[in-house]
Motif scaffolding. Structure first.
Motif, mmCIF file in Angstrom:
data_model
loop_
_atom_site.group_PDB
_atom_site.id
_atom_site.type_symbol
_atom_site.label_atom_id
_atom_site.label_comp_id
_atom_site.label_asym_id
_atom_site.label_seq_id
_atom_site.Cartn_x
_atom_site.Cartn_y
_atom_site.Cartn_z
ATOM 1 N N TYR A 71 -11.686 8.197 -12.047
ATOM 2 C CA TYR A 71 -12.632 7.092 -11.832
ATOM 3 C C TYR A 71 -13.959 7.621 -11.298
ATOM 4 C CZ TYR A 71 -10.265 2.693 -12.872
ATOM 5 O OH TYR A 71 -9.703 1.635 -13.512
ATOM 6 N N LYS A 72 -13.901 8.639 -10.449
ATOM 7 C CA LYS A 72 -15.121 9.210 -9.884
ATOM 8 C C LYS A 72 -16.018 9.708 -11.042
ATOM 9 C CE LYS A 72 -16.346 12.135 -5.954
ATOM 10 N NZ LYS A 72 -17.016 13.327 -6.474
ATOM 11 N N LEU A 85 0.815 -1.217 0.000
ATOM 12 C CA LEU A 85 0.000 0.000 0.000
ATOM 13 C C LEU A 85 0.847 1.264 0.000
ATOM 14 C CD1 LEU A 85 -3.146 -0.562 2.184
ATOM 15 C CD2 LEU A 85 -2.883 -0.495 -0.284
ATOM 16 N N GLU A 86 1.905 1.281 0.856
ATOM 17 C CA GLU A 86 2.688 2.518 0.982
ATOM 18 C C GLU A 86 3.501 2.804 -0.275
ATOM 19 O OE1 GLU A 86 2.773 -0.090 2.910
ATOM 20 O OE2 GLU A 86 4.797 -0.765 3.390
ATOM 21 N N GLU A 87 3.575 1.814 -1.189
ATOM 22 C CA GLU A 87 4.351 2.028 -2.398
ATOM 23 C C GLU A 87 3.530 2.674 -3.512
ATOM 24 O OE1 GLU A 87 5.752 -1.896 -3.051
ATOM 25 O OE2 GLU A 87 7.350 -1.698 -1.572
ATOM 26 N N THR A 117 -2.378 8.042 -7.565
ATOM 27 C CA THR A 117 -3.608 7.551 -6.948
ATOM 28 C C THR A 117 -4.678 8.651 -6.948
ATOM 29 O OG1 THR A 117 -2.319 6.087 -5.537
ATOM 30 C CG2 THR A 117 -4.597 6.454 -4.891
ATOM 31 N N ASP A 118 -4.285 9.864 -6.537
ATOM 32 C CA ASP A 118 -5.251 10.974 -6.483
ATOM 33 C C ASP A 118 -5.801 11.315 -7.864
ATOM 34 O OD1 ASP A 118 -5.247 11.236 -3.798
ATOM 35 O OD2 ASP A 118 -3.889 12.966 -3.733
ATOM 36 N N ALA A 145 -8.311 2.926 -8.339
ATOM 37 C CA ALA A 145 -7.033 3.543 -8.727
ATOM 38 C C ALA A 145 -5.867 2.678 -8.254
ATOM 39 C CB ALA A 145 -6.927 4.952 -8.141
ATOM 40 N N LYS A 146 -5.965 2.163 -7.030
ATOM 41 C CA LYS A 146 -4.888 1.316 -6.499
ATOM 42 C C LYS A 146 -4.845 -0.032 -7.213
ATOM 43 C CE LYS A 146 -4.426 3.442 -1.981
ATOM 44 N NZ LYS A 146 -4.841 3.416 -0.569
#
Ligand SMILES: Nc1nc2c(ncn2[C@@H]2O[C@H](COP(=O)(O)OP(=O)(O)OP(=O)(O)O)[C@@H](O)[C@H]2O)c(=O)[nH]1
Ligand SMILES: [Zn+2]
Length: 195
Positions: free
Chosen positions: A21-22, A6-8, A14-15, A45-46
């Motif tokens: 996507y929204k 996750l932290e990668e 991502t933002d 996104a992730k």
């Protein structure tokens, strides 16, 4: 790097992808404010970053990281390597199995590195033919073996869930270099993988 933790995830990417996507989800007629969908743009996104992480990985470095001098001159086969990729035309999954063989030429490679490079090339927007050739060329150019063979059998969701809607079709692609260009060696490999 086996998988993206996750932290990668790149927060900027991502933002950006999350915002897009929204809009896509709204354009498709859904309500992004309902509870189940609130975090969906970020999850998607992730997920897409995970499924395309191959762009950030170096398959040559992976192979070179475990090459060992060895005078073994017989065929080495790793078969039934599961693979999941994304068709570049529809961004829908295609999935199946890869079978890889090589005949060493002074060096062997750590067995796990073969599935690892399958993942590096599969985790991109792909067509099955290019995926097959990239795996083949990478092993051939890096390991410089006496021969290398790659067979991929895959089902394409773009042909199953939509389009022609054929649920049972399997696409086979293959590539052969060096000793495997001789029919005798190629046939031995195909027999050993059950083809
Ligand atoms: N060669 C190849 N074709 C693929 C792969 N994945 C998907 N395709 C094909 O890419 C083609 C794109 O064709 P288009 O006519 O532009 O797209 P389309 O109108 O959505 O086509 P249909 O899928 O037939 O509905 C389709 O025939 C897909 O089956 C792949 O890995 N290799
Ligand atoms: Zn497709």
């Amino acid at each position: 790097m086996p998988y993206k933790k996750l932290e990668e995830y790149n927060m900027q990417v991502t933002d950006d992808v999350k915002d897009r996507y929204k809009h896509i989800i709204e354009d498709l007629g859904e309500d992004t404010q309902r509870e189940g969908l609130l975090k969906t743009p970020e999850r998607a996104a992730k997920a897409m970053q995970f499924l395309t992480q191959g762009y950030d990985q170096d398959p040559v470095e992976i192979l070179k990281g475990a090459m060992f001098k060895e005078s073994y001159n017989e065929m080495v086969i790793v078969k039934d390597i599961e693979l999941y990729s994304l068709c570049e035309h529809h961004i829908l999954p295609f999935f199946g199995k890869a079978h890889i063989a090589y005949i060493p030429n002074g060096h062997i490679v750590g067995l796990s590195k073969l599935p690892r490079i399958v993942d590096v090339f599969a985790r991109r927007l792909q067509v099955q033919e290019r995926l097959t050739k990239q795996i083949l060329d990478c092993i051939n150019d890096t390991l410089n073996p006496q021969g290398v063979a790659v067979v991929i059998e895959a089902s394409h969701m773009c042909m199953m869930m939509r389009g022609v809607q054929k649920q049972n079709s399997v696409t086979t692609t293959s590539g052969f270099r060096g000793q495997f260009e001789k029919s005798e060696t190629r046939n031995e490999f195909l027999k050993l993988i059950g083809k």
